[in-house]
Design an enzyme around this catalytic site. Structure first.
Site, PDB file in Angstrom:
ATOM      1  CE1 TYR A 184      20.838  14.348   9.055  1.00 22.30           C
ATOM      2  CE2 TYR A 184      22.402  15.445   7.623  1.00 22.30           C
ATOM      3  CZ  TYR A 184      21.884  14.282   8.164  1.00 22.30           C
ATOM      4  OH  TYR A 184      22.418  13.076   7.831  1.00 22.30           O
TER       5      TYR A 184
ATOM      6  CE1 TYR B 269      22.838  14.607  15.388  1.00 19.92           C
ATOM      7  CE2 TYR B 269      24.184  15.972  16.820  1.00 19.92           C
ATOM      8  CZ  TYR B 269      23.969  15.370  15.600  1.00 19.92           C
ATOM      9  OH  TYR B 269      24.879  15.525  14.579  1.00 19.92           O
TER      10      TYR B 269
HETATM   11  C1  LIG Z   1      24.808  12.499  10.610  1.00 18.60           C
HETATM   12  S1  LIG Z   1      25.581  11.599   9.341  1.00 18.60           S
HETATM   13  C2  LIG Z   1      24.441  10.315   9.083  1.00 18.60           C
HETATM   14  C3  LIG Z   1      25.091   8.965   9.113  1.00 18.60           C
HETATM   15  C4  LIG Z   1      25.920   8.663   7.922  1.00 18.60           C
HETATM   16  N1  LIG Z   1      25.078   8.150   6.857  1.00 18.60           N
HETATM   17  C5  LIG Z   1      27.015   7.677   8.243  1.00 18.60           C
HETATM   18  O1  LIG Z   1      27.226   6.713   7.510  1.00 18.60           O
HETATM   19  O2  LIG Z   1      27.695   7.884   9.247  1.00 18.60           O
HETATM   20  C6  LIG Z   1      25.443  12.684   8.038  1.00 18.60           C
HETATM   21  C7  LIG Z   1      26.098  12.238   6.768  1.00 18.60           C
HETATM   22  O3  LIG Z   1      25.370  11.183   6.183  1.00 18.60           O
HETATM   23  C8  LIG Z   1      25.224  11.359   4.795  1.00 18.60           C
HETATM   24  N2  LIG Z   1      23.800  11.574   4.524  1.00 18.60           N
HETATM   25  C9  LIG Z   1      22.831  11.742   5.427  1.00 18.60           C
HETATM   26  N3  LIG Z   1      21.640  11.878   4.846  1.00 18.60           N
HETATM   27  C10 LIG Z   1      21.837  11.812   3.526  1.00 18.60           C
HETATM   28  C11 LIG Z   1      20.984  11.915   2.398  1.00 18.60           C
HETATM   29  N4  LIG Z   1      19.681  12.095   2.507  1.00 18.60           N
HETATM   30  N5  LIG Z   1      21.545  11.801   1.186  1.00 18.60           N
HETATM   31  C12 LIG Z   1      22.865  11.610   1.055  1.00 18.60           C
HETATM   32  N6  LIG Z   1      23.723  11.510   2.075  1.00 18.60           N
HETATM   33  C13 LIG Z   1      23.213  11.606   3.310  1.00 18.60           C
HETATM   34  C14 LIG Z   1      26.061  12.562   4.439  1.00 18.60           C
HETATM   35  O4  LIG Z   1      27.346  12.104   4.150  1.00 18.60           O
HETATM   36  C15 LIG Z   1      26.076  13.320   5.735  1.00 18.60           C
HETATM   37  O5  LIG Z   1      27.185  14.171   5.833  1.00 18.60           O
END
Ligand SMILES: C[S@@+](CC[C@H](N)C(=O)[O-])C[C@H]1O[C@@H](n2cnc3c(N)ncnc32)[C@H](O)[C@@H]1O
Length: 669
Positions: free
Chosen positions: A626, A531
């Site tokens: 997380y 990461y």
């Molecule tokens: C580390 S990023 C993961 C990648 C993200 N999905 C993207 O499109 O860039 C974290 C963000 O992804 C979304 N996310 C990750 N896991 C999720 C989950 N289980 N349910 C809803 N949103 C999620 C949220 O917006 C979060 O702030």
């Protein structure tokens, strides 16, 4: 008896033998080459290619001149056409009137001179089957440009041709982009150099020697054998106009458009001014003579034409495009071959208000499909570019593909793909470890003095390089000061990802944005990825955290491993990151995060390594938990937004000791 001599530079003579009314056979005497009989049909095309291949001409665009001199009927005909498409329309132009008597000179510029006027069929006595020979003195060759610039294979040997002093309009000049040696008029070349100059191309620094500029398009015809444009060439008199197939007309969009618009206007005014009658069958029929002019296709790009249609009939709606998405899906390639002909014509009828409501709606449906596929294609192209970029940076370790069959989201704006931490100017990550182990003959479990034991930790890996300690165990890998070499089993994370790993950054359909899935099964305990991101200090992390809260997105990871001190550093993967940037959250994850020290032994600056905590099947989405991070750093709104939609992974091993693994860095100690 009409006589024709066929001359070319490969064989001295070719006889053209009319076969009844069906066409011609060509015989070359030297090679006893016989082709035919062939007709003006696709079969002839095949024969032609056979001939070209046999003569070693395949793959070359060769200009062919066909000449016909029929003294019986007192007519000389000549026409040039492209050998690649010998069946292209051959509008015949009489070059001299035989009734004036005498044999008229004309150029035989390139490889072939054969008698091929289609209209000749009607003039040939069906049973004649005669070989035609034309005296060589009727053929005359001259060329503009130096002898040395000519390729020997593209010229008729002028020595073998007698010259004639007769002035005559009978000449064939090929002026096309593919012609290597321009030919000039012989009409006045010996006596009147100024008029001869008119027929020559003036040197232009902008136009390569072997290309000719289209000044204007003068006519257009289309029949079953294809389309041809009559071209007036820049700096050439009109008598040198030639008929060219569309593929020869490159870089002359404005000339084509000018002709198209004028021709369309002309055609429309005939139609509009015509009188119409209603026939017995109730159909509307135009009164008056047949219209002979033909309107060529609109030369403007697809996008321009479609835009014109949308301006008249309104843009496509989201619903129309979504309908196509359901029908076509994400993968089908845009193919605008179907576009060029019929739909373009219908589209223009729509623009001109000539379509019924029903036809209009069917055109819109078709257009929506084209538009959808075109946009999808463009979108896929952008994703592909991004994919290439990422793989270049990661050096294919792991191999990453990108897929979006869900919406139109493209690469995240301002996101920079990296492989390792980046730092701001005020932070530096040391990579010169003060100590290393002395295990010159192998590092292994609990070996005294080996890195893990020296730091009071467990040896983290099996001989196969798989993790065998529970989450929360700090990992001390061997470093650059150690005596062991690169084959040491305690060098897993520093070796980077295995190049056999294949991941896909894909657009999730459950509203989580991008996610990552594995395209290959991953064994439990395998190192998956680091990461990485930008290492920032606490104050900066607080500031960024507030703005990320507002956006509902979190990429901050505190390096709070040292319980004794406050956490000085945070990893922010929002702008700089690797594949881990795209890994989503689950309360029931298949990856665990481990703190790993290698060359930087600062307790506050470990690497963050994601390992598989289950056997992960091919195609499964990769997730880590997380939630704790969210609870600590991010507001309630966001933690509500994060759901645990991946909880029910069927491949989870029930009762596994790994189920209590958490993402929280605090708990890793
Ligand atoms: C580390 S990023 C993961 C990648 C993200 N999905 C993207 O499109 O860039 C974290 C963000 O992804 C979304 N996310 C990750 N896991 C999720 C989950 N289980 N349910 C809803 N949103 C999620 C949220 O917006 C979060 O702030």
């Amino acid at each position: 008896m009409p006589k024709i001599k066929i001359v070319d530079n490969l064989t001295s003579e070719i006889a053209v033998v009319p076969i009844n009314n069906s066409g011609f056979s060509i015989q070359t005497y030297e090679s006893s080459f016989l082709i035919g009989p062939f007709k003006w049909s696709p079969a002839f095309r095949a024969d032609w290619w056979q001939l070209k291949r046999a003569q070693g001409l395949s793959g070359r665009t060769t200009y062919v001149t066909c000449c016909f001199r029929d003294s019986t009927y007192g007519l000389s005909l000549a026409q040039s056409f492209n050998a690649v498409n010998p069946l292209g329309r051959l509008p015949l132009q009489p070059l001299s009137n035989g009734s004036e008597g005498g044999e008229k000179p004309f150029h035989v510029p390139l490889l072939w001179c054969v008698a091929l006027p289609p209209s000749w069929e009607s003039k040939v006595d069906p049973g004649m089957n005669t070989k035609y020979n034309m005296s060589s003195k009727n053929l005359r060759l001259s060329r503009a440009g130096s002898e040395s610039s000519a390729t020997s294979s593209s010229l008729v040997d002028s020595e073998s041709l007698e010259t004639s002093n007769e002035s005559s309009p009978g000449k064939i000049l090929l002026k096309s982009k593919s012609l290597s040696v321009p030919m000039e008029s012989t009409a006045n070349d010996s006596s009147d150099s100024s008029s001869s100059d008119k027929g020559q191309r003036s040197p232009s620094p902008l136009v390569p020697e072997d290309q000719y500029e289209v000044e204007k398009v003068c006519n257009y015809v289309k029949d079953e054998s294809g389309e041809m444009y009559l071209v007036k060439w820049k700096n050439w008199e009109e008598e040198f106009n030639t008929w060219e197939p569309p593929r020869n007309l490159v870089n002359c969009d404005s000339a084509l458009l000018e002709f198209y618009l004028a021709r369309k206007k002309e055609y429309d005014s005939i139609i509009n001014e015509s009188e119409y009658v209603i026939t017995d069958t109730g159909k509307k029929r135009r009164k008056g003579p047949r219209i002979y002019i033909q309107v060529p296709p609109d030369p403007r790009p697809y996008e321009v034409q479609v835009q014109e249609f949308f301006e008249v009939h309104g843009e496509l709606t989201k619903a129309e495009l979504e309908e196509c998405m359901k029908k076509v899906g994400g993968k089908k390639k845009f193919d605008n071959r179907g576009w060029t002909g019929k739909l373009s014509k219908t589209l223009h009828e729509g623009i001109d208000g000539k379509l019924s409501e029903e036809s209009l709606s069917s055109v819109r449906k078709q257009l929506a499909e084209f538009e959808y596929m075109r946009r999808r294609n463009e979108h896929n192209r952008i994703l592909k570019e991004w994919q290439e970029h990422i793989n270049n940076v990661s050096n294919g370790k792991p191999k990453i593909t990108i897929e979006n069959e869900v919406d139109w989201a493209g690469p995240p704006e301002n996101f920079v793909y990296i492989n390792d931490y980046v730092t701001s100017a005020d932070i530096s990550i040391p990579d010169d470890p003060p100590v290393g182990c002395n295990c010159s003959n192998g590092c292994y479990d609990n070996r005294l003095g080996c890195c893990a034991a020296a730091f009071g930790a467990k040896f983290a890996y099996s001989q196969a390089g798989r993790l065998r300690v529970p989450v929360g165990t700090p990992i001390y890998e061997c470093n650059r000061k150690c005596k062991c070499d690169s084959s040491c089993p305690n060098r897993v994370v520093q070796d980077g990802q295995n190049s056999t790993m294949q991941f896909c950054i894909f657009r999730t359909s459950n509203g989580c944005g991008w996610g990552v899935k594995t395209l290959k099964a991953i064994k439990k305990g395998t190192f998956v990825t680091l990461y990485v991101g930008e290492v920032i200090n606490t104050e900066e992390a607080e500031r960024r955290g507030r703005s990320y809260d507002a956006e509902g997105c979190t990429y901050l990871f505190d390096l709070d491993f040292n319980e004794q001190e406050h956490c000085p550093y945070t990893v922010d993967a929002a702008k700089y990151g690797n594949i881990a940037h795209f890994i989503n959250h689950s309360c029931d994850p298949n990856l665990g995060v481990f703190a790993v020290w290698v060359d930087c032994l600062d307790v506050n600056l470990p690497k963050l390594a994601l390992f598989a905590i289950y056997d992960i099947p091919k195609g499964a989405e990769l997730t880590f938990d997380y939630k704790n991070l969210v609870e600590e750093r991010v507001s309630k709104d966001v933690s509500q937004f994060i759901d645990c939609s991946f909880r029910s992974n069927s491949y989870r091993r029930k009762g596994s000791q790994l189920t209590y693994w958490y993402f929280s860095a605090q708990q890793m100690r």
